[in-house]
Design a protein around this motif. Sequence first.
Motif, PDB file in Angstrom:
ATOM      1  N   ALA A 106      24.228 -13.720 -16.159  1.00 28.57           N
ATOM      2  CA  ALA A 106      24.892 -14.533 -17.170  1.00 28.57           C
ATOM      3  C   ALA A 106      25.893 -13.748 -17.994  1.00 28.57           C
ATOM      4  N   VAL A 107      25.935 -12.443 -17.810  1.00 25.36           N
ATOM      5  CA  VAL A 107      26.807 -11.640 -18.662  1.00 25.36           C
ATOM      6  C   VAL A 107      27.688 -10.679 -17.884  1.00 25.36           C
ATOM      7  N   SER A 108      27.775 -10.837 -16.584  1.00 21.07           N
ATOM      8  CA  SER A 108      28.601  -9.923 -15.807  1.00 21.07           C
ATOM      9  C   SER A 108      29.454 -10.689 -14.822  1.00 21.07           C
ATOM     10  N   ASP A 109      30.591 -10.109 -14.491  1.00 22.68           N
ATOM     11  CA  ASP A 109      31.511 -10.719 -13.548  1.00 22.68           C
ATOM     12  C   ASP A 109      31.147 -10.253 -12.146  1.00 22.68           C
ATOM     13  N   SER A 110      30.672 -11.152 -11.325  1.00 24.34           N
ATOM     14  CA  SER A 110      30.216 -10.815  -9.988  1.00 24.34           C
ATOM     15  C   SER A 110      30.947 -11.661  -8.966  1.00 24.34           C
ATOM     16  N   LYS A 111      31.439 -11.014  -7.915  1.00 20.79           N
ATOM     17  CA  LYS A 111      32.160 -11.758  -6.884  1.00 20.79           C
ATOM     18  C   LYS A 111      31.246 -12.722  -6.138  1.00 20.79           C
ATOM     19  N   ILE A 138      33.136 -18.663 -18.918  1.00 18.91           N
ATOM     20  CA  ILE A 138      32.722 -19.836 -19.693  1.00 18.91           C
ATOM     21  C   ILE A 138      31.281 -20.209 -19.366  1.00 18.91           C
ATOM     22  N   GLN A 139      30.897 -20.085 -18.105  1.00 16.08           N
ATOM     23  CA  GLN A 139      29.518 -20.388 -17.732  1.00 16.08           C
ATOM     24  C   GLN A 139      28.548 -19.454 -18.447  1.00 16.08           C
ATOM     25  N   ALA A 140      28.886 -18.174 -18.528  1.00 16.51           N
ATOM     26  CA  ALA A 140      28.039 -17.225 -19.256  1.00 16.51           C
ATOM     27  C   ALA A 140      27.918 -17.631 -20.719  1.00 16.51           C
ATOM     28  N   HIS A 141      29.013 -18.085 -21.295  1.00 17.09           N
ATOM     29  CA  HIS A 141      29.003 -18.540 -22.686  1.00 17.09           C
ATOM     30  C   HIS A 141      28.021 -19.697 -22.869  1.00 17.09           C
ATOM     31  N   THR A 151      24.105 -18.601 -22.126  1.00 17.86           N
ATOM     32  CA  THR A 151      23.493 -17.812 -23.193  1.00 17.86           C
ATOM     33  C   THR A 151      23.490 -18.553 -24.520  1.00 17.86           C
ATOM     34  N   ASP A 152      24.042 -19.773 -24.539  1.00 23.07           N
ATOM     35  CA  ASP A 152      24.097 -20.596 -25.743  1.00 23.07           C
ATOM     36  C   ASP A 152      24.789 -19.849 -26.884  1.00 23.07           C
ATOM     37  N   ALA A 153      25.888 -19.176 -26.553  1.00 23.01           N
ATOM     38  CA  ALA A 153      26.592 -18.349 -27.528  1.00 23.01           C
ATOM     39  C   ALA A 153      27.541 -19.180 -28.375  1.00 23.01           C
ATOM     40  N   ASP A 154      27.811 -18.675 -29.571  1.00 24.22           N
ATOM     41  CA  ASP A 154      28.862 -19.235 -30.406  1.00 24.22           C
ATOM     42  C   ASP A 154      30.213 -18.661 -30.005  1.00 24.22           C
ATOM     43  N   ILE A 155      30.222 -17.343 -29.739  1.00 29.03           N
ATOM     44  CA  ILE A 155      31.418 -16.634 -29.298  1.00 29.03           C
ATOM     45  C   ILE A 155      31.010 -15.694 -28.175  1.00 29.03           C
ATOM     46  N   THR A 156      31.811 -15.615 -27.145  1.00 35.82           N
ATOM     47  CA  THR A 156      31.589 -14.635 -26.084  1.00 35.82           C
ATOM     48  C   THR A 156      32.837 -13.772 -25.951  1.00 35.82           C
TER      49      THR A 156
END
Length: 620
Positions: A171-176, A325-328, A331-336
Motif C-alpha cells: 500500500a505504500v510502494s510503487d511496484s510494477k 491514489i490507491q495507496a492513499h 491507508t485511509d490517509a488525509d495526505i499522502t
Amino acid sequence: MDVPLASKAFPSPSHSKYDKSAIDDRKSSTKHADLSTNANVVSGHPEIKRSPFIFSFEFHIKFTNFQTSFTGHTRLHPSLSDISLSSLLIPRHGRPMTRAPPSTVMAMGAATSPCKILSATQRASPAAPSASTSRESVCLLRAPRGRRQRPRGLALSLAPARRPFVFSPLAVSDSKSSQTCLDPDASTSVLGIILGGGAGTRLYPLTKKRAKPAVPLGANYRLIDIPVSNCLNSNISKIYVLTQFNSASLNRHLSRAYGSNIGGYKNEGFVEVLAAQQSPDNPNWFQGTADAVRQYLWLFEEHNVMEYLILAGDHLYRMDYEKFIQAHRETDADITVAALPMDEERATAFGLMKIDEEGRIVEFAEKPKGEQLKAMMVDTTILGLDDVRAKEMPYIASMGIYVISKHVMLQLLRDQFPGANDFGSEVIPGATSTGMRVQAYLYDGYWEDIGTIEAFYNANLGITKKPIPDFSFYDRSAPIYTQPRHLPPSKVLDADVTDSVIGEGCVIKNCKIHHSVVGLRSCISEGAIIEDTLLMGADYYETEADKKLLADKGGIPIGIGKNSHIRRAIIDKNARIGDNVKIINVDNVQEAARETDGYFIKSGIVTVIKDALLPSGTVI
C-alpha cells in the motif's frame, strides 16, 4: 474458475421456507452457485438442506460475477444482512468446519474494496498458510482495470468513523507487479493540479523567455509533457496547470498539444491553464505553491472529486498515479506524500521525512546535516524496499508530489493555515502536527528535479546512455505525449552520428555528432563537430530565399555553421552559430555571465541564449 469462498449456518430465520422462485431465478441468472439438496438437514432448520459446505456459495474469479453472487445470496435469504464477519465459517475439503481466523476475516473485509490487504501474521510469516485456509478455498479478488463497482448486496456492519487500517508494504510502494482497483475511477474522482513553478532563476537563461515547464526536453518534448502524460496514462483527464512567469510559450504549447485531444466524445477531460490574477479578495500574485492553489480553490471546489493530485511541472520521471491514489485510499490517509529513497550523499540536498512503523510521517527536516541528518534515518523496508536497498538508501526525501483529500485541502488552506504559502515547508508539516494522517508513498524509480542548468543538462544527455538510458521515451505502455508538429523525417547526409538522439525535421550534413541530443529542425553544416551537447533546434525553418538574403547582407542563418566545434554546451532555440566557431570552454571557466555576448557559463556548461548570434570565428 469457481472458488468456494465462505459458508454460513444461519441463525433462526424469520421465514418458514425458502423462496423457491428466487432460487430458480438465481440458477437461471448465474452458473456459479451450487445449492446441494441431497445432504443432511441443518439442525433446527428442516427447510434448509446441508451441503458439504452447509450453505455454500461459489464466487467466480471475475469481479462482475463476484457482485452477482453477493446480490443473489441476499435475495435467497434476507437475514444475511445481519451476518458479522467474525461468524463466517470457512470450508475445508474433507475436514470439519472451523471459525474463520483473523487473517481470513481481513481477506473477506478486503472484498468490500477488492484490494489486497495483509494481516500482521501474514506479513510476519508469508510462507506459513493459515490453519483453516488454503489456496483453493480463499482467494483475494482483484478487479480488472477500468470502471469498478463495489458489491452492494451484502450489508456488512463495519462502519466506524475510520476504516480499520492494516499496514502492508504493497500500500505504500510503487511496484510494477501491483494492480489498481480504484472505485470510483480516477477519471471521475481525481483532479490533477500541476504547478508551473516560480521564475526559474537557477535555470536562467533557459527561462529568459519561457516558463520552466515550457523548457524543451529530449529533442521533441517540453518539461510540462511529463506530468501531463503521467496523468493521462494514469486515467486522470481533468488537469489544471497553474502559471505565472513567462507563460506565453507554455500556454501555446498546451493549447496545441492537448486543447482538442482530451476527453473523447463526452468532452469530460481537459488540460486548462490558470494564470495568476488579481481579484477583489486577493490583489497579490501567487506567493507559493499553497497560495496558488488557495487562490483557485473556488474553482477546484466545484469539481465533484474525492482527491486533488498536486504535481510539479519541472520534474522528469514516469509514475503511475493510480497506484499512488490507491495507496492513499487503502491507508485511509488525509495526505499522502510521494517519497524517494536516498543515500547519505544526496540526502543533504533534500527535505527529508521520518516515518513510524506504519509508514506515517512524524517528522520533517529541510536539508539536514551532521547529527540532524543521522537522526532522520528510517527503516525503508517498511515502505517496501528489500534489505540490501534499505541499507543503501536509509533516508526518504519528499518529491513535492501529493495526494490530498478534497475536504482536507479545503480545511487546511481556508481554516487551519490561511496564511501558509508553501505545501512542503508549511502546510504538510502543519497537518502532521495537528494529528492528521500523513502517509509516505515510496517511489523507487528514476526521478530528477530539473531545477538547475547542470541537472537539466545531465537529464537530457542521460537519455543517450548505453545500454539503458536514465529515462526512456520508448515505453509503449506509458508514452510521453507532446504537440503534433507533422515534421518530415530527419535527413542525415554523410554524417558520423554515435550515441545520440535526433529529433524531427533535422538536416545534418557531413559532420560528426557524438553523445548529444539534437532538437527538432536543427541544421548542422559540413565539417561541424558536436560532442556532449544539447541542441534545442529551432521554432521554424528559414527558406532558401531567406538564407540567400541573409548571406547577401552578411548575416548568419539559424543553425550550426561550417567547421564549428561545440563541446559540453546547451544551444537554445533559433541560435545562429557562424562558421569556424569554437564553444569548448578553453579556460575551463565554471561561472560567467556574458549575456550581451549571447551566452552564460554555469557549472562549466556553456549555455547559448535563445535567438543569440555568435559571429564566425568566435571562441568561447
